[in-house]
Design a protein around this motif. Structure first.
Motif, PDB file in Angstrom:
ATOM      1  N   PRO A  52     -33.878  40.183  19.393  1.00 34.01           N
ATOM      2  CA  PRO A  52     -32.439  40.081  19.150  1.00 34.01           C
ATOM      3  C   PRO A  52     -31.825  41.266  18.406  1.00 34.01           C
ATOM      4  CG  PRO A  52     -33.648  38.519  17.782  1.00 34.01           C
ATOM      5  CD  PRO A  52     -34.641  39.110  18.738  1.00 34.01           C
ATOM      6  N   THR A  53     -32.529  41.831  17.428  1.00 30.04           N
ATOM      7  CA  THR A  53     -31.974  42.985  16.703  1.00 30.04           C
ATOM      8  C   THR A  53     -31.943  44.184  17.646  1.00 30.04           C
ATOM      9  OG1 THR A  53     -33.013  42.063  14.729  1.00 30.04           O
ATOM     10  CG2 THR A  53     -32.129  44.295  14.546  1.00 30.04           C
ATOM     11  N   ASP A  54     -33.010  44.316  18.419  1.00 24.43           N
ATOM     12  CA  ASP A  54     -33.109  45.394  19.400  1.00 24.43           C
ATOM     13  C   ASP A  54     -31.995  45.295  20.438  1.00 24.43           C
ATOM     14  OD1 ASP A  54     -35.009  47.526  20.630  1.00 24.43           O
ATOM     15  OD2 ASP A  54     -34.662  46.137  22.278  1.00 24.43           O
ATOM     16  N   GLY A 195     -41.811  40.885  15.656  1.00 23.16           N
ATOM     17  CA  GLY A 195     -40.432  40.662  16.065  1.00 23.16           C
ATOM     18  C   GLY A 195     -40.453  39.368  16.842  1.00 23.16           C
ATOM     19  N   THR A 196     -39.268  38.813  17.165  1.00 25.33           N
ATOM     20  CA  THR A 196     -39.311  37.545  17.889  1.00 25.33           C
ATOM     21  C   THR A 196     -39.386  37.740  19.402  1.00 25.33           C
ATOM     22  OG1 THR A 196     -36.952  37.367  17.404  1.00 25.33           O
ATOM     23  CG2 THR A 196     -38.435  35.997  16.124  1.00 25.33           C
ATOM     24  N   ALA A 197     -39.359  38.988  19.892  1.00 24.70           N
ATOM     25  CA  ALA A 197     -39.621  39.198  21.329  1.00 24.70           C
ATOM     26  C   ALA A 197     -41.066  38.786  21.639  1.00 24.70           C
ATOM     27  CB  ALA A 197     -39.336  40.637  21.733  1.00 24.70           C
ATOM     28  N   CYS A 212     -37.861  29.613  15.201  1.00 27.85           N
ATOM     29  CA  CYS A 212     -36.447  29.574  14.824  1.00 27.85           C
ATOM     30  C   CYS A 212     -35.924  30.981  15.097  1.00 27.85           C
ATOM     31  CB  CYS A 212     -36.368  29.234  13.339  1.00 27.85           C
ATOM     32  SG  CYS A 212     -34.705  29.032  12.773  1.00 27.85           S
ATOM     33  N   ASP A 213     -34.958  31.124  15.983  1.00 26.05           N
ATOM     34  CA  ASP A 213     -34.560  32.482  16.357  1.00 26.05           C
ATOM     35  C   ASP A 213     -33.056  32.599  16.588  1.00 26.05           C
ATOM     36  OD1 ASP A 213     -34.971  35.142  16.847  1.00 26.05           O
ATOM     37  OD2 ASP A 213     -35.916  34.895  18.801  1.00 26.05           O
ATOM     38  N   GLN A 214     -32.598  33.859  16.611  1.00 23.76           N
ATOM     39  CA  GLN A 214     -31.191  34.100  16.905  1.00 23.76           C
ATOM     40  C   GLN A 214     -30.922  33.710  18.359  1.00 23.76           C
ATOM     41  OE1 GLN A 214     -33.086  36.620  15.008  1.00 23.76           O
ATOM     42  NE2 GLN A 214     -31.610  38.229  14.630  1.00 23.76           N
TER      43      GLN A 214
HETATM   44  N1  ASP Z   1     -35.330  37.630  15.223  1.00 20.46           N
HETATM   45  C1  ASP Z   1     -36.174  38.434  14.411  1.00 20.46           C
HETATM   46  C2  ASP Z   1     -36.240  37.860  13.040  1.00 20.46           C
HETATM   47  O1  ASP Z   1     -36.700  36.770  12.984  1.00 20.46           O
HETATM   48  C3  ASP Z   1     -35.990  39.851  14.396  1.00 20.46           C
HETATM   49  C4  ASP Z   1     -36.085  40.526  15.741  1.00 20.46           C
HETATM   50  O2  ASP Z   1     -37.101  40.448  16.420  1.00 20.46           O
HETATM   51  O3  ASP Z   1     -35.112  41.150  16.066  1.00 20.46           O
HETATM   52  O4  ASP Z   1     -35.940  38.457  12.060  1.00 20.46           O
END
Ligand code: ASP
Length: 334
Positions: A52-54, A195-197, A212-214
């Motif tokens: 998500p940040t990416d 990262g959450t990817a 839990c993610d954006q």
């Molecule tokens: N969503 C991630 C986090 O939990 C960050 C990412 O992968 O962009 O902070």
């Protein structure tokens, strides 16, 4: 004769020193005026590519590159909940060619790390805020509980075997997981990723149970019905995902809202910071960016928030808000 030569040499040396000093004084304003001078800008994203940040960084980078007239390249310096990439930018040359695109972790790391190695407020120039993004708790479809209420009792009964992914200590998913576990009064098995990817890949594959993610990372899977969303991690439902109940509806007092922002290393000339911020302000006002964010459940900030003063105030407030909550939870990364 000898004396005359010495005098001439001394005069010459003094002139050289004066010239060097004059040139040095002229160097900084000249560099600021030339920016970006045909050279690319590198935006450090402190999490894995595809997350998500990416995603936010790549969208905003593309729009800013049109304003700046040079490419904005993404450098995924992931690890340690975003602190590795942030530290890299704190130590980078303050010439505007290295910037940081981060999230709420810039504020929460202060409470989580006793030896952070940088001060978010003192070691960076603020450029501006980018977007606000809600979080959702999701599971692999095979997880038995049908809804959040059922998950609460399931988690208590299966705490040892129930796993919760995060993007490392200091990440948004880690913070969200902390709040969830505290609301459940249950400790789950947490699994860190860069990262959450990559966490999402394992969630889809069933190697991990919960994340839990954006919404910016998981909107596609929610819409396709390929994951099980349990709750929006805030008191109200999310406009773009009205079917997902809020945590409050399931009796969980959890509230976390992610915000993305842009920084430059401390000492970056004001004229360059202003140039970056002007490009950011125009990027967040782009209708394509605003509607893309809205489709993903997020909200691009208005131009007034994509400014240094606004980010400084927000970052300060967020540090003040989260540090005592995290310290009270007694969780440290180091
Ligand atoms: N969503 C991630 C986090 O939990 C960050 C990412 O992968 O962009 O902070």
């Amino acid at each position: 004769m000898k004396l005359r030569i010495n005098t001439r040499r001394t005069a010459l040396a003094a002139l050289t020193t004066l010239l060097a000093a004059t040139l040095a004084c002229m160097a900084v304003p000249a560099a600021a005026e030339d920016f970006p001078g045909g050279r690319a800008v590198t935006a450090v994203v402190p999490f894995a590519a595809g997350g998500p940040t990416d995603k936010v960084a790549r969208e905003i980078g593309l729009l800013m590159s049109k304003q700046l007239g040079v490419p904005v390249l993404i450098d995924n310096s992931a690890g340690a909940g975003g602190t590795i990439g942030a530290r890299k930018v704190a130590l980078a040359k303050p010439d505007g060619h290295t910037i940081l695109i981060h999230h709420i972790g810039m504020a929460t790391a202060v409470g989580l790390y006793r030896n952070l190695g940088f001060d978010p407020l003192k070691d960076f120039e603020m450029v501006g805020e980018i977007a606000d993004v809600p979080m959702v708790l999701l599971a692999n479809k095979s997880l038995p509980p049908a809804d959040m209420k059922a998950l609460v009792s399931y988690a208590k009964a299966n705490a040892a075997s129930l796993s919760l992914a995060n993007a490392g200590i200091g990440s948004a998913s880690h913070l969200c997981g902390l709040l969830l576990q505290s609301a459940l009064q249950t400790e789950l098995t947490t699994i860190p990723y860069k990262g959450t990817a990559p966490a999402l890949v394992d969630l889809m594959g069933g190697q991990v149970n919960l994340l839990c993610d954006q919404t910016t990372n998981v909107a596609g899977q929610i819409k396709a019905g390929s994951l099980k969303p349990y709750a929006a991690m805030q008191p109200q439902r999310i406009d773009a995902f009205k079917d997902i109940p809020s945590a409050a509806e399931s009796g969980l007092p959890v509230e976390v809202k992610i915000w993305h922002a842009m920084y430059a290393p401390k000492g970056t000339p004001q004229a360059i910071v202003d140039r970056l911020s002007a490009a950011l302000q125009s990027a967040v006002e782009d209708q394509g960016f605003r509607s893309k964010m809205a489709d993903l459940g997020a909200q691009a900030v208005p131009a007034a928030r994509a400014r240094p003063e606004s980010l400084r105030t927000h970052l300060g407030n967020e540090i003040t808000k989260w540090t005592p909550i995290i310290r009270k939870a007694g969780v440290y990364a180091d």
